[in-house]
Design a protein around this motif. Structure first.
Motif, PDB file in Angstrom:
ATOM      1  N   ASP A 276       0.871  -1.170   0.000  1.00 48.71           N
ATOM      2  CA  ASP A 276       0.000   0.000   0.000  1.00 48.71           C
ATOM      3  C   ASP A 276       0.908   1.220   0.000  1.00 48.71           C
ATOM      4  OD1 ASP A 276      -2.475  -1.368   0.186  1.00 48.71           O
ATOM      5  OD2 ASP A 276      -2.125  -1.696   2.324  1.00 48.71           O
ATOM      6  N   ALA A 277       0.414   2.305  -0.560  1.00 53.60           N
ATOM      7  CA  ALA A 277       1.213   3.525  -0.606  1.00 53.60           C
ATOM      8  C   ALA A 277       0.377   4.699  -0.150  1.00 53.60           C
ATOM      9  CB  ALA A 277       1.734   3.758  -2.015  1.00 53.60           C
ATOM     10  N   MET A 278       1.066   5.702   0.395  1.00 52.94           N
ATOM     11  CA  MET A 278       0.402   6.906   0.863  1.00 52.94           C
ATOM     12  C   MET A 278       1.309   8.089   0.563  1.00 52.94           C
ATOM     13  SD  MET A 278      -0.573   8.029   4.738  1.00 52.94           S
ATOM     14  CE  MET A 278       1.064   8.542   5.178  1.00 52.94           C
ATOM     15  N   LEU A 279       0.721   9.158   0.097  1.00 52.70           N
ATOM     16  CA  LEU A 279       1.459  10.386  -0.148  1.00 52.70           C
ATOM     17  C   LEU A 279       1.574  11.121   1.177  1.00 52.70           C
ATOM     18  CD1 LEU A 279       2.702  11.974  -2.503  1.00 52.70           C
ATOM     19  CD2 LEU A 279       0.523  13.144  -2.748  1.00 52.70           C
ATOM     20  N   SER A 280       2.780  11.151   1.735  1.00 53.10           N
ATOM     21  CA  SER A 280       2.994  11.795   3.028  1.00 53.10           C
ATOM     22  C   SER A 280       2.876  13.304   2.910  1.00 53.10           C
ATOM     23  CB  SER A 280       4.370  11.444   3.582  1.00 53.10           C
ATOM     24  OG  SER A 280       4.487  10.052   3.741  1.00 53.10           O
ATOM     25  N   ASN A 281       3.474  13.837   1.882  1.00 51.59           N
ATOM     26  CA  ASN A 281       3.388  15.259   1.561  1.00 51.59           C
ATOM     27  C   ASN A 281       3.752  15.400   0.089  1.00 51.59           C
ATOM     28  OD1 ASN A 281       6.307  15.678   1.290  1.00 51.59           O
ATOM     29  ND2 ASN A 281       6.350  15.486   3.521  1.00 51.59           N
ATOM     30  N   LYS A 282       3.907  16.612  -0.350  1.00 47.71           N
ATOM     31  CA  LYS A 282       4.160  16.852  -1.774  1.00 47.71           C
ATOM     32  C   LYS A 282       5.499  16.272  -2.244  1.00 47.71           C
ATOM     33  CE  LYS A 282       3.362  20.719  -4.868  1.00 47.71           C
ATOM     34  NZ  LYS A 282       3.154  22.141  -4.973  1.00 47.71           N
ATOM     35  N   TYR A 283       6.419  16.027  -1.326  1.00 49.83           N
ATOM     36  CA  TYR A 283       7.766  15.610  -1.685  1.00 49.83           C
ATOM     37  C   TYR A 283       8.143  14.233  -1.152  1.00 49.83           C
ATOM     38  CZ  TYR A 283       7.671  20.509  -2.747  1.00 49.83           C
ATOM     39  OH  TYR A 283       7.303  21.723  -3.249  1.00 49.83           O
ATOM     40  N   GLN A 284       7.204  13.565  -0.491  1.00 47.69           N
ATOM     41  CA  GLN A 284       7.478  12.242   0.054  1.00 47.69           C
ATOM     42  C   GLN A 284       6.264  11.336  -0.105  1.00 47.69           C
ATOM     43  OE1 GLN A 284       8.384  13.084   4.195  1.00 47.69           O
ATOM     44  NE2 GLN A 284      10.521  12.590   3.815  1.00 47.69           N
ATOM     45  N   PHE A 285       6.556  10.051  -0.231  1.00 44.75           N
ATOM     46  CA  PHE A 285       5.479   9.076  -0.140  1.00 44.75           C
ATOM     47  C   PHE A 285       6.010   7.864   0.609  1.00 44.75           C
ATOM     48  CE2 PHE A 285       7.654   8.082  -4.056  1.00 44.75           C
ATOM     49  CZ  PHE A 285       7.686   6.706  -4.115  1.00 44.75           C
ATOM     50  N   GLU A 286       5.074   7.108   1.130  1.00 41.89           N
ATOM     51  CA  GLU A 286       5.419   5.983   1.986  1.00 41.89           C
ATOM     52  C   GLU A 286       4.838   4.707   1.408  1.00 41.89           C
ATOM     53  OE1 GLU A 286       5.000   5.066   6.740  1.00 41.89           O
ATOM     54  OE2 GLU A 286       4.716   7.089   5.955  1.00 41.89           O
ATOM     55  N   VAL A 287       5.624   3.643   1.459  1.00 42.71           N
ATOM     56  CA  VAL A 287       5.193   2.349   0.944  1.00 42.71           C
ATOM     57  C   VAL A 287       5.213   1.353   2.102  1.00 42.71           C
ATOM     58  CG1 VAL A 287       5.753   0.472  -0.648  1.00 42.71           C
ATOM     59  CG2 VAL A 287       6.055   2.849  -1.371  1.00 42.71           C
TER      60      VAL A 287
ATOM     61  N   HIS B 280       8.267   0.104   7.036  1.00 44.08           N
ATOM     62  CA  HIS B 280       7.762   0.855   5.891  1.00 44.08           C
ATOM     63  C   HIS B 280       8.945   1.510   5.207  1.00 44.08           C
ATOM     64  CE1 HIS B 280       3.813   1.592   8.344  1.00 44.08           C
ATOM     65  NE2 HIS B 280       4.215   0.351   8.412  1.00 44.08           N
ATOM     66  N   ILE B 281       8.719   1.978   3.993  1.00 43.30           N
ATOM     67  CA  ILE B 281       9.762   2.704   3.263  1.00 43.30           C
ATOM     68  C   ILE B 281       9.239   4.104   2.968  1.00 43.30           C
ATOM     69  CG2 ILE B 281      11.325   2.710   1.292  1.00 43.30           C
ATOM     70  CD1 ILE B 281      10.497  -0.279   0.876  1.00 43.30           C
ATOM     71  N   ILE B 282      10.029   5.105   3.331  1.00 35.74           N
ATOM     72  CA  ILE B 282       9.688   6.478   2.998  1.00 35.74           C
ATOM     73  C   ILE B 282      10.615   6.905   1.856  1.00 35.74           C
ATOM     74  CG2 ILE B 282       9.658   8.881   3.770  1.00 35.74           C
ATOM     75  CD1 ILE B 282       8.978   7.875   6.561  1.00 35.74           C
ATOM     76  N   TYR B 283      10.010   7.333   0.773  1.00 37.49           N
ATOM     77  CA  TYR B 283      10.769   7.819  -0.384  1.00 37.49           C
ATOM     78  C   TYR B 283      10.658   9.336  -0.431  1.00 37.49           C
ATOM     79  CZ  TYR B 283      10.874   3.001  -2.008  1.00 37.49           C
ATOM     80  OH  TYR B 283      11.088   1.660  -2.115  1.00 37.49           O
ATOM     81  N   THR B 284      11.804   9.984  -0.601  1.00 38.84           N
ATOM     82  CA  THR B 284      11.837  11.440  -0.675  1.00 38.84           C
ATOM     83  C   THR B 284      12.346  11.853  -2.045  1.00 38.84           C
ATOM     84  OG1 THR B 284      12.285  11.560   1.692  1.00 38.84           O
ATOM     85  CG2 THR B 284      12.746  13.543   0.387  1.00 38.84           C
ATOM     86  N   MET B 285      11.587  12.735  -2.672  1.00 33.65           N
ATOM     87  CA  MET B 285      11.970  13.249  -3.974  1.00 33.65           C
ATOM     88  C   MET B 285      13.300  13.989  -3.843  1.00 33.65           C
ATOM     89  SD  MET B 285       9.778  15.798  -6.392  1.00 33.65           S
ATOM     90  CE  MET B 285      10.229  17.337  -5.621  1.00 33.65           C
ATOM     91  N   PRO B 286      14.178  13.848  -4.827  1.00 33.09           N
ATOM     92  CA  PRO B 286      15.440  14.586  -4.739  1.00 33.09           C
ATOM     93  C   PRO B 286      15.196  16.090  -4.807  1.00 33.09           C
ATOM     94  CG  PRO B 286      15.209  13.521  -6.887  1.00 33.09           C
ATOM     95  CD  PRO B 286      14.058  13.074  -6.047  1.00 33.09           C
ATOM     96  N   VAL B 287      16.084  16.846  -4.197  1.00 31.74           N
ATOM     97  CA  VAL B 287      15.933  18.303  -4.237  1.00 31.74           C
ATOM     98  C   VAL B 287      16.084  18.788  -5.673  1.00 31.74           C
ATOM     99  CG1 VAL B 287      16.709  18.700  -1.876  1.00 31.74           C
ATOM    100  CG2 VAL B 287      18.364  18.738  -3.734  1.00 31.74           C
ATOM    101  N   VAL B 288      15.348  19.810  -5.993  1.00 34.95           N
ATOM    102  CA  VAL B 288      15.430  20.391  -7.326  1.00 34.95           C
ATOM    103  C   VAL B 288      16.230  21.686  -7.206  1.00 34.95           C
ATOM    104  CG1 VAL B 288      14.128  21.253  -9.307  1.00 34.95           C
ATOM    105  CG2 VAL B 288      13.264  19.315  -8.012  1.00 34.95           C
ATOM    106  N   ASN B 289      17.552  21.516  -7.255  1.00 37.01           N
ATOM    107  CA  ASN B 289      18.427  22.689  -7.232  1.00 37.01           C
ATOM    108  C   ASN B 289      18.492  23.268  -8.644  1.00 37.01           C
ATOM    109  OD1 ASN B 289      20.141  20.999  -8.658  1.00 37.01           O
ATOM    110  ND2 ASN B 289      21.444  20.565  -6.895  1.00 37.01           N
ATOM    111  N   SER B 290      19.323  24.253  -8.838  1.00 39.89           N
ATOM    112  CA  SER B 290      19.387  24.948 -10.123  1.00 39.89           C
ATOM    113  C   SER B 290      19.736  24.000 -11.272  1.00 39.89           C
ATOM    114  CB  SER B 290      20.410  26.085 -10.051  1.00 39.89           C
ATOM    115  OG  SER B 290      20.476  26.744 -11.293  1.00 39.89           O
TER     116      SER B 290
END
Length: 182
Positions: A4-15, A59-69
């Motif tokens: 199962d997956a859940m969007l923790s916030n705009k930049y993370q989701f949890e599996v 559980h696994i928390i996935y974090t989107m990589p930072v979007v630097n310049s």
């Protein structure tokens, strides 16, 4: 599915794997497909926001990589390239379809021919608009992530400046009293 997956916030989701033995398979598979994501394995009482009946399951928390310049520019270019490729494919279909349609419309009344051509044109415009809208949404997501990064950097810099100012102030006060402390 295996999880199962859940969007923790705009930049993370949890599996959350349905079976604990699937944790490694999911983690490895996702890491191979998306090595840019940060991956953290947690238990529900750690950082997890997702709770199940099996509270001991990891559980696994996935974090989107930072979007630097650099990443911002790369992603914007990639989205534009994919958009251009999509438009080429749509244009290719749009160019071939009128010929096929014309051969099917031979002998039909002019009114039906015009109606068919109008429907074809509407369809072509719809798919072209889908490509354009998708590009705009992706560019906005990238821009939002970049602004988030800039805000985090500004907050981090402000905090570091505040700490440095506090140290200087403390050091200055200590020297005035005749001794130095840090």
């Amino acid at each position: 599915g295996r999880a199962d997956a859940m969007l923790s916030n705009k930049y993370q989701f949890e599996v959350v794997p349905k079976k604990s033995k699937d944790l490694f398979i999911i983690s490895k598979g996702f890491k191979e497909a998306h090595p840019e994501f940060e991956q953290e394995i947690v238990t529900p009482d750690d950082k997890s926001r997702f709770h199940t009946d099996q509270d001991d399951e990891k559980h696994i928390i996935y974090t989107m990589p930072v979007v630097n310049s650099d990443r911002h520019d790369f992603l914007m270019d990639a989205v534009k390239t994919l958009h251009d490729q999509c438009k080429v494919q749509v244009d290719k279909v749009n160019a071939a379809y009128p010929v096929k349609l014309a051969s099917k419309l031979i002998g039909l009344p002019e009114e039906e021919v015009e109606e068919a051509k109008k429907k074809m044109e509407d369809s072509q415009n719809t798919y072209s608009k889908i490509c354009d809208d998708y590009m705009a949404r992706k560019q906005q997501e990238i821009e939002d992530a970049y602004q988030h990064y800039l805000e985090e950097q500004a907050a981090k810099n402000a905090k570091e400046e505040e700490i440095a100012a506090t140290r200087i102030n403390r050091s200055s006060n200590s020297m005035q009293m005749g001794h130095y402390e840090e």
